[in-house]
Design a protein around this motif. Structure first.
Motif, PDB file in Angstrom:
ATOM      1  N   THR A   1      58.168  10.383   2.399  1.00  0.00           N
ATOM      2  CA  THR A   1      58.117  11.679   1.715  1.00  0.00           C
ATOM      3  C   THR A   1      58.339  12.800   2.722  1.00  0.00           C
ATOM      4  N   SER A   2      59.288  13.678   2.412  1.00  0.00           N
ATOM      5  CA  SER A   2      59.574  14.825   3.273  1.00  0.00           C
ATOM      6  C   SER A   2      58.871  16.061   2.734  1.00  0.00           C
ATOM      7  N   TRP A   3      58.806  17.112   3.547  1.00  0.00           N
ATOM      8  CA  TRP A   3      58.208  18.359   3.074  1.00  0.00           C
ATOM      9  C   TRP A   3      58.986  18.903   1.883  1.00  0.00           C
ATOM     10  N   GLN A   4      60.314  18.681   1.878  1.00  0.00           N
ATOM     11  CA  GLN A   4      61.135  19.205   0.783  1.00  0.00           C
ATOM     12  C   GLN A   4      60.831  18.479  -0.528  1.00  0.00           C
ATOM     13  N   SER A   5      60.700  17.154  -0.498  1.00  0.00           N
ATOM     14  CA  SER A   5      60.397  16.430  -1.741  1.00  0.00           C
ATOM     15  C   SER A   5      58.970  16.744  -2.212  1.00  0.00           C
ATOM     16  N   LEU A   6      58.058  16.965  -1.270  1.00  0.00           N
ATOM     17  CA  LEU A   6      56.695  17.365  -1.623  1.00  0.00           C
ATOM     18  C   LEU A   6      56.717  18.726  -2.316  1.00  0.00           C
ATOM     19  N   LYS A   7      57.443  19.660  -1.749  1.00  0.00           N
ATOM     20  CA  LYS A   7      57.555  21.002  -2.330  1.00  0.00           C
ATOM     21  C   LYS A   7      58.201  20.948  -3.711  1.00  0.00           C
ATOM     22  N   ASP A   8      59.277  20.177  -3.836  1.00  0.00           N
ATOM     23  CA  ASP A   8      59.963  20.059  -5.128  1.00  0.00           C
ATOM     24  C   ASP A   8      59.038  19.482  -6.203  1.00  0.00           C
ATOM     25  N   HIS A   9      58.247  18.472  -5.846  1.00  0.00           N
ATOM     26  CA  HIS A   9      57.331  17.849  -6.807  1.00  0.00           C
ATOM     27  C   HIS A   9      56.265  18.844  -7.271  1.00  0.00           C
ATOM     28  N   PHE A  10      55.757  19.654  -6.346  1.00  0.00           N
ATOM     29  CA  PHE A  10      54.665  20.563  -6.678  1.00  0.00           C
ATOM     30  C   PHE A  10      55.117  21.859  -7.331  1.00  0.00           C
ATOM     31  N   ARG A  11      56.412  22.103  -7.384  1.00  0.00           N
ATOM     32  CA  ARG A  11      56.915  23.286  -8.104  1.00  0.00           C
ATOM     33  C   ARG A  11      56.589  23.231  -9.590  1.00  0.00           C
ATOM     34  N   GLN A  12      56.272  22.057 -10.089  1.00  0.00           N
ATOM     35  CA  GLN A  12      55.880  21.921 -11.502  1.00  0.00           C
ATOM     36  C   GLN A  12      54.611  22.720 -11.799  1.00  0.00           C
ATOM     37  N   ALA A  13      53.770  22.919 -10.789  1.00  0.00           N
ATOM     38  CA  ALA A  13      52.478  23.576 -10.995  1.00  0.00           C
ATOM     39  C   ALA A  13      52.531  25.074 -10.748  1.00  0.00           C
ATOM     40  N   GLY A  14      53.556  25.555 -10.060  1.00  0.00           N
ATOM     41  CA  GLY A  14      53.644  26.982  -9.773  1.00  0.00           C
ATOM     42  C   GLY A  14      54.527  27.254  -8.578  1.00  0.00           C
ATOM     43  N   GLU A  15      54.454  28.497  -8.092  1.00  0.00           N
ATOM     44  CA  GLU A  15      55.291  28.917  -6.967  1.00  0.00           C
ATOM     45  C   GLU A  15      54.726  28.380  -5.659  1.00  0.00           C
ATOM     46  N   VAL A  16      55.452  27.469  -5.039  1.00  0.00           N
ATOM     47  CA  VAL A  16      55.039  26.883  -3.769  1.00  0.00           C
ATOM     48  C   VAL A  16      55.549  27.789  -2.646  1.00  0.00           C
TER      49      VAL A  16
END
Length: 173
Positions: free
Chosen positions: A54-69
């Motif tokens: 898992t990269s920081w980018q895929s982590l960020k993309d996954h968590f965008r579902q919850a709000g502005e990362v």
């Protein structure tokens, strides 16, 4: 003209600050504090059980579902993922939403868990661990109150002073 009496404060423009000293300069963070992602503990979440891929980018993309990362980071040691990360959101409400909705979801083939970031929740206003302050309101080492006098209990209280043996009982550990 002269300096004001010690312990007094002046707002005179030529004096600068407290007790005739220049105003304090801004302090630049050093080390881990400088590298800390933005946002307080209320806007950050800890993500565990990440895949090593898992990269920081895929982590960020996954968590965008919850709000502005605003920041996402996968913790690493010697270039290899530790299997956990931190995600910072724009608001505390978005962070709470991530905890409620993205825990037990799948990311890169692993079921992740999400909780509040506890590392950023250190008390505010205290010095960094291992530092010493001489500020009278702080009391002693590392912002802790000075030690209290210990009263001997039991046999130690009845022992004559100046004996060849000293014992200390520490309870409630």
């Amino acid at each position: 003209r002269g300096l004001p009496a010690p312990g007094t404060h002046t707002n005179a423009p030529h004096m600068g600050g407290f007790n005739g000293l220049p105003p304090p300069r801004a302090v630049r963070a050093v080390g881990a504090a400088a590298a800390a992602p933005p946002g307080g503990s209320e806007t950050r979440v800890y993500v565990g059980n990440l895949s090593w891929h898992t990269s920081w980018q895929s982590l960020k993309d996954h968590f965008r579902q919850a709000g502005e990362v605003v920041h996402a980071d996968v913790m690493q040691h010697d270039g290899r993922s530790k299997g956990c990360g931190i995600v910072a959101f724009a608001t505390a409400q978005e962070a709470a939403n991530a905890i409620a909705t993205l825990g037990e979801t799948e990311l890169d083939g692993r079921t992740i868990f999400v909780r509040e970031d506890r590392e950023a929740a250190a008390p505010r206003g205290l010095p960094a661990p291992g530092t010493h302050t001489n500020a009278p309101h702080m009391g002693g080492f590392n912002g802790l109150p000075p030690p209290r006098a210990v009263r001997a209990v039991g046999a130690a209280a009845a022992a004559p002073p100046g004996g060849s043996e000293t014992r200390v009982y520490v309870g409630n550990l």
